[in-house]
Scaffold this active site. Structure first.
Site, PDB file in Angstrom:
ATOM      1  N   ARG A 130      58.217  35.453  47.070  1.00 28.93           N
ATOM      2  CA  ARG A 130      58.927  35.837  45.944  1.00 28.93           C
ATOM      3  C   ARG A 130      59.564  34.804  44.768  1.00 28.93           C
ATOM      4  O   ARG A 130      59.799  33.440  45.519  1.00 28.93           O
ATOM      5  CB  ARG A 130      60.427  36.533  46.408  1.00 28.93           C
ATOM      6  CG  ARG A 130      60.311  37.911  47.120  1.00 28.93           C
ATOM      7  CD  ARG A 130      61.682  38.438  47.470  1.00 28.93           C
ATOM      8  NE  ARG A 130      62.175  39.021  46.400  1.00 28.93           N
ATOM      9  CZ  ARG A 130      63.321  39.785  46.072  1.00 28.93           C
ATOM     10  NH1 ARG A 130      64.196  39.445  47.425  1.00 28.93           N
ATOM     11  NH2 ARG A 130      63.897  40.186  45.064  1.00 28.93           N
TER      12      ARG A 130
ATOM     13  N   ASP B 139      70.610  33.224  42.773  1.00 29.00           N
ATOM     14  CA  ASP B 139      69.250  33.144  43.449  1.00 29.00           C
ATOM     15  C   ASP B 139      68.923  31.558  42.904  1.00 29.00           C
ATOM     16  O   ASP B 139      67.865  31.160  43.702  1.00 29.00           O
ATOM     17  CB  ASP B 139      68.434  34.128  42.772  1.00 29.00           C
ATOM     18  CG  ASP B 139      68.605  35.416  43.635  1.00 29.00           C
ATOM     19  OD1 ASP B 139      69.527  36.174  43.221  1.00 29.00           O
ATOM     20  OD2 ASP B 139      68.008  35.579  44.776  1.00 29.00           O
TER      21      ASP B 139
HETATM   22  O1  MRU Z   1      66.554  41.060  45.168  1.00 29.69           O
HETATM   23  P1  MRU Z   1      67.627  40.459  46.154  1.00 29.69           P
HETATM   24  O2  MRU Z   1      68.547  41.480  46.917  1.00 29.69           O
HETATM   25  O3  MRU Z   1      67.142  39.617  47.184  1.00 29.69           O
HETATM   26  O4  MRU Z   1      68.669  39.803  45.211  1.00 29.69           O
HETATM   27  C1  MRU Z   1      69.761  39.156  45.796  1.00 29.69           C
HETATM   28  C2  MRU Z   1      70.979  38.630  44.841  1.00 29.69           C
HETATM   29  O5  MRU Z   1      70.620  38.589  43.656  1.00 29.69           O
HETATM   30  C3  MRU Z   1      71.820  37.898  45.484  1.00 29.69           C
HETATM   31  O6  MRU Z   1      72.998  38.040  44.463  1.00 29.69           O
HETATM   32  C4  MRU Z   1      71.548  36.375  45.565  1.00 29.69           C
HETATM   33  O7  MRU Z   1      70.367  36.212  46.208  1.00 29.69           O
HETATM   34  C5  MRU Z   1      72.811  35.631  46.094  1.00 29.69           C
HETATM   35  S1  MRU Z   1      72.744  35.875  48.030  1.00 29.69           S
HETATM   36  C6  MRU Z   1      74.064  35.059  48.450  1.00 29.69           C
END
Ligand code: MRU
Length: 403
Positions: free
Chosen positions: A101, A253
């Site tokens: 990802r 992220d």
């Molecule tokens: O697509 P995801 O569910 O992996 O996205 C997660 C998020 O955007 C969270 O807010 C981020 O990773 C922070 S987790 C502590």
């Protein structure tokens, strides 16, 4: 056991899984809140697939998962007999894992932490391999410790709020225990504020299209006995206008060198709304989410997700079988898989004396879909970034990385 301590570990290593192989166990987040299912991976590809399909998700959890994926390869799959051959193969595996990802920097961070350590180790091949597993396990433990520190730092922001009835926090997506090794970043702040007696309420945003808020944050908040309500994404503005929100706390992220923040799509909308309503907007994340190599938000690669996430709803449920349906149980002993001309899908199978149904219902016409998983909030809309080291102005976030 307090509510928060009831939350499970998200992911962990088992040196001997009973099959003669090491394995990684993790909560399958696709099935929550209907089922708390622990899945097992014994190869790096299985763990990469679990990440791609969002069984494991959330930036810090991806960092731990990446380190474990590399460690699984090292322990169960690598067959090299010299250190130099092992390290070349390790580098290839690291690149494979890091590219599953693109947006959460933690994924690449976790994989490369292992690589850097292995390249710097002067030991024998056996010692390097043992050290790789040890490091991956340490990164898991560190992540939980970092989250608890983030929680403490963030709770200070709301210290004394109980004197005015407590703070009402809105959050987006799941920056929770499930998105980390355990405890969470944004939810770490929420849990610590709750433990200090300063929390009045949490507004949990649904977070379309994958519903990490409605499925995962909501599940965690209920487990942890935190006062909360689920709201659909488009309710944020009117709640703020009504004076029902005191602060927004979200995760991240990737935090760029200039303080721009990439996070779940819809975070930027929320930051705009907080700005318009004069509300503080905090981002809670560990140092592993700060990326000094990405100068600003326009340099972040935003992941595009499959159209299936937007074109329907899926769920899995387990059913007791009443006597009247026993013949159905017999008839479906080998499982049934059906699809309809509208695109609906149904799988039905037997699990001892129960039925499991896995359904995906197509709820849109055949239409082109644009489904970016993340957006970027400019630093100007961020009040503060809460890390394990303190609360930083966004433009000073790199100070959190200082030795
Ligand atoms: O697509 P995801 O569910 O992996 O996205 C997660 C998020 O955007 C969270 O807010 C981020 O990773 C922070 S987790 C502590």
């Amino acid at each position: 056991m307090s509510g928060i301590e009831r939350l499970p570990r998200t992911i962990w290593w088992e040196g001997d899984s009973g099959t003669g192989q090491a394995c990684v166990r993790l909560v399958d987040q696709r099935l929550l809140p209907c089922e708390l299912h622990i899945m097992t991976c014994t190869t790096h590809r299985e763990l990469c697939d679990a990440i791609a399909d969002m069984a494991l998700r959330g930036a810090p959890a991806l960092g731990v998962g990446a380190a474990f994926a590399v460690a699984l390869w090292s322990e169960n799959e690598s067959a090299q007999t010299s250190c130099s051959d092992y390290l070349s193969a390790l580098d290839e595996v690291i690149e494979t894992v890091a590219s599953v990802r693109p947006t959460a920097v933690n994924l690449s961070w976790g994989a490369h932490q292992v690589g850097e350590w292995a390249h710097g180790c002067a030991g024998t091949l056996a010692e390097v391999k043992a050290g790789v597993v040890e490091l991956a396990c340490r990164l898991r433990d560190d992540d939980e410790a970092r989250c608890r520190a983030i929680g403490m730092q963030g709770a200070r922001l709301f210290s004394g709020a109980r004197e005015h009835g407590g703070v009402r926090i809105m959050t987006h997506c799941n920056a929770g225990s499930l998105a980390t090794a355990r405890y969470g970043t944004a939810t770490g702040v929420i849990y610590a504020t709750h433990a200090a007696g300063d929390l009045a309420h949490v507004w949990v945003k649904e977070t379309r299209p994958v519903n990490q808020g409605a499925r995962l944050t909501a599940w965690e908040m209920v487990q942890a006995e935190v006062p909360c309500s689920l709201v659909c994404d488009s309710t944020a503005a009117s709640l703020m206008m009504a004076g029902e929100v005191d602060a927004v706390v979200v995760g991240a992220d990737r935090i760029c060198a200039n303080g721009d923040v990439a996070n779940k799509v819809g975070t930027y909308d929320l930051a705009c709304l907080a700005h318009v309503h004069g509300l503080p907007f905090y981002v809670a994340a560990p140092n592993s989410t700060i990326d000094p190599a990405t100068a600003c938000g326009s340099d972040v690669r935003i992941e595009q997700r499959p159209e299936r996430e937007m074109r329907g709803f899926g769920a899995r449920g387990t059913f007791d079988v009443p006597p009247a349906a026993h013949s159905l149980l017999e008839a479906t002993a080998d499982g049934v898989r059906l699809s309809s001309p509208q695109g609906h899908e149904l799988s039905l199978w037997r699990d001892s004396d129960k039925f499991v149904a896995d359904v995906w219902m197509c709820t849109t016409p055949a239409i082109d879909v644009y489904n970016p998983a993340f957006d970027v909030t400019p630093a100007a809309f961020v009040t503060g970034i809460v890390t394990e080291r303190g609360v930083f102005a966004p433009e000073e976030v790199l100070r959190s990385l200082d030795d």
